[in-house]
Design an enzyme around this catalytic site. Sequence first.
Site, short mmCIF file in Angstrom:
data_model
loop_
_atom_site.label_atom_id
_atom_site.label_comp_id
_atom_site.label_asym_id
_atom_site.label_seq_id
_atom_site.Cartn_x
_atom_site.Cartn_y
_atom_site.Cartn_z
N GLY A 1 -54.70 -17.17 -29.87
CA GLY A 1 -53.58 -16.82 -30.75
C GLY A 1 -54.02 -16.35 -32.12
O GLY A 1 -53.21 -16.18 -33.01
N GLN A 2 -55.35 -16.17 -32.32
CA GLN A 2 -55.82 -15.68 -33.62
C GLN A 2 -56.25 -14.23 -33.48
O GLN A 2 -56.91 -13.87 -32.52
CB GLN A 2 -57.04 -16.48 -34.09
N GLN B 1 -57.29 -14.73 -27.37
CA GLN B 1 -56.26 -13.69 -27.29
C GLN B 1 -55.59 -13.60 -28.64
O GLN B 1 -55.44 -14.61 -29.33
CB GLN B 1 -55.25 -14.03 -26.20
N SER B 2 -55.21 -12.38 -29.02
CA SER B 2 -54.84 -12.13 -30.42
C SER B 2 -53.65 -12.92 -30.91
O SER B 2 -53.65 -13.45 -32.00
CB SER B 2 -54.54 -10.66 -30.63
N SER B 3 -52.59 -12.95 -30.11
CA SER B 3 -51.37 -13.52 -30.67
C SER B 3 -50.82 -14.56 -29.71
O SER B 3 -51.13 -14.55 -28.52
CB SER B 3 -50.34 -12.40 -30.86
#
Length: 736
Positions: free
Chosen positions: A95-96, A54-56
């Site tokens: 988170g990336q 997941q992106s962030s």
Amino acid sequence: MATAEKTCSTARSNVAPENGPRGGWDNATPVISRGSPKIQSRHFEKLAIVYVRQSSPQQVLHHRESRARQYALKDYAQVLGWPSERVIVIDEDQGQSGTLAENRTGFQRLIAEVTMDHVGIVLGLELNRLSRSSKDWHQLFELCGVFGTLLADQEGVYDANDGNDRLILGLKGIMSEMELQTMRNRLEYGRLNKAQRGELFYSVPLGYVLLPNGKVEFDPDQQARSVVHLLFEKFEELRSVRGVFYWLVAQGIKVPYRVQRGPRKGELEWRCPSLSTLNQVFHHPIYAGAYAYGRRPPSSQRSQASGKPRSRRLLLSEEWQVLIRDLLPAYITWERYLQNGEQIRQNHNRPDTRGAPRNGRALLCGLLFCGECGWRMQVTYRTADKPHYDCQHHQSEAKAAADSACSGLSGNVLDELVSQQVLRVLEQGSLELSLRAQADVRRERERLDRQAQQNLKRARYDAELAERRYRAVDPDNRLVAATLERQWEQALRGERELQEQYDRAGQQTRPELTPEEEARILALASDIPALWHSPETTNADRQAIIRCLVERVVVHVERHSEHVEVVVHWAGGYQNRLELVRPVRWYDQLRDVDHLKKRVAELHALGRTAAQTAAILNAEGFAAINPTKKFTGDMVRDLRLKLGLRREQGDASLLEPDEWWVRDLAQNLKMPWQTLREWAIRGWAHGRQTPGQKLWLLWADQEEITRLRKLRDSTSHGILGYSSELTTPKLRPERP
Ligand SMILES: [Zn+2]
């Protein structure tokens, strides 16, 4: 739909490919008919990898549903037929952001596993989210094609070698990137829209507060506001950010800071100033009441090599995306803001700027221009107290021929000339200056006194507050009472220390000047040259004073003349033309060198000695190569030599009592003259060189000759060398 029984699908591999789910997609037990015809036994021999991202960090925290669905893919892999121990979950990239593969070790690991042919199938929720960059996505599915690895998401199983599947995978990649771009644009336009109304604030700099309704106001704390005013007043005076910084540190003045986040958000804190804080203040247009957005280039422009954001230098104000003037409360005018910015720019040491006053000896650095080509002249130091101004135009223009290069000149003579001019101007206004100085001292003290009193008031308030808190608590609540008591004591101690400091500073910080002080300032102002030359005045001070009065100095240096034309451009626009005689290196650079040569030859023919010739030349007003010096006998001998009027070798008039030409003494001692010369250089014998040809003359009386003879006959004892008795010459009598 119920899950079908697990079957190896080898038998069905030739059945027409079927994509898409044949059943619902459930959170806990994703259901797709197992045994997609594309899955063959060779795939089961390898691993199944589930890639979770997941992106962030916010998404990881708040989008739990999505995360759960991603982890549920592990069950899905089992449904497809992989035993649970052969299913690997890669979730290092939580988170990336998916825009670039460089920072995502998990994605890199996935690629590595595929290329090592360990992987039978890669599973991801919405496959295209494996990567948001088309480049990375294509790399993955190309590799999957090469190694026969399948890809699967909730929509179905894909074979990268199948034409239709490739089309779908490619489209998914493009759409994913497009989606990201659309989201980003939507966000950016939203922001820009708000910024164009002047309503977008992330935070505000010191001296301002951001209210909950989104409005920006002055800091309600009076001391905080007065410190901001102080910063700008001081900058006007010192004209450099660094100068203000050092002054704040020296006076122990702290800057107000509102806590940005955490439980104490919004509270006022007093912190030591830092250069970066001050730079932010002097560059920020908010202090001039202007709203600005996009003062730096967007952070998405990253360096391709490192993936780190490019340095986000401030853009020029005309490049800002939004600038609305007179929107916010202002500490300074817009004009003052622009002037400050220009001053900061000028303080940088670049060819097109003045640079800040520095402590180097040269007083005109940054102000001096070459009259021949118009370039700013640079300072070089041959020694620390001998600055030299050079025009470096020829270097940058690759004007290789030395003839076309502009000439420079020695710094000290020019500095002295301009200083005299400046002193003359200052003396005319000495009375006014002394009054101004008194007012300045008074204002400075007022400021410091105000600061100190405000600090004291604040400390007193803190102590009272601590006391009230202590009294309000139930004494039986011992734990709390003890803590509050300690805080109260601390606050009292702080207040006492400040009071002591204030009392100690005593007279120094009181705004009124004593009659003695007034008299002293008057005396100093009336003797400006003494003040100028005083060791307490630094070169940076002198430079700063010159800069107040002088706009620029233009010098026309002629190559074959010691005469220099100096034009001083004063701050008011008035120009002043001066003549300067510069020291030169060679006689040929003197303007009337022919006349000088002729006169020296005449005097030589008349049989005048060198000393007599020197006296005559001085009397007749001839210029030496250094204008501060008069001709001497040695200089005349040197000049005669250069004119070819005589040779020094064999000129007995050069010899003093007991002096020998080095070759003569060597002959006498029966040794090589080079060795003897070496001894003289080492200090093993008294020697000097002739002024012109630099020939060696050695002094040796009878006693010395005996010693030198012994030295010649002795041998060196290894690293101990010769005995020091032999190598130490006797004391030479005073030369006449
Ligand atoms: Zn030049």
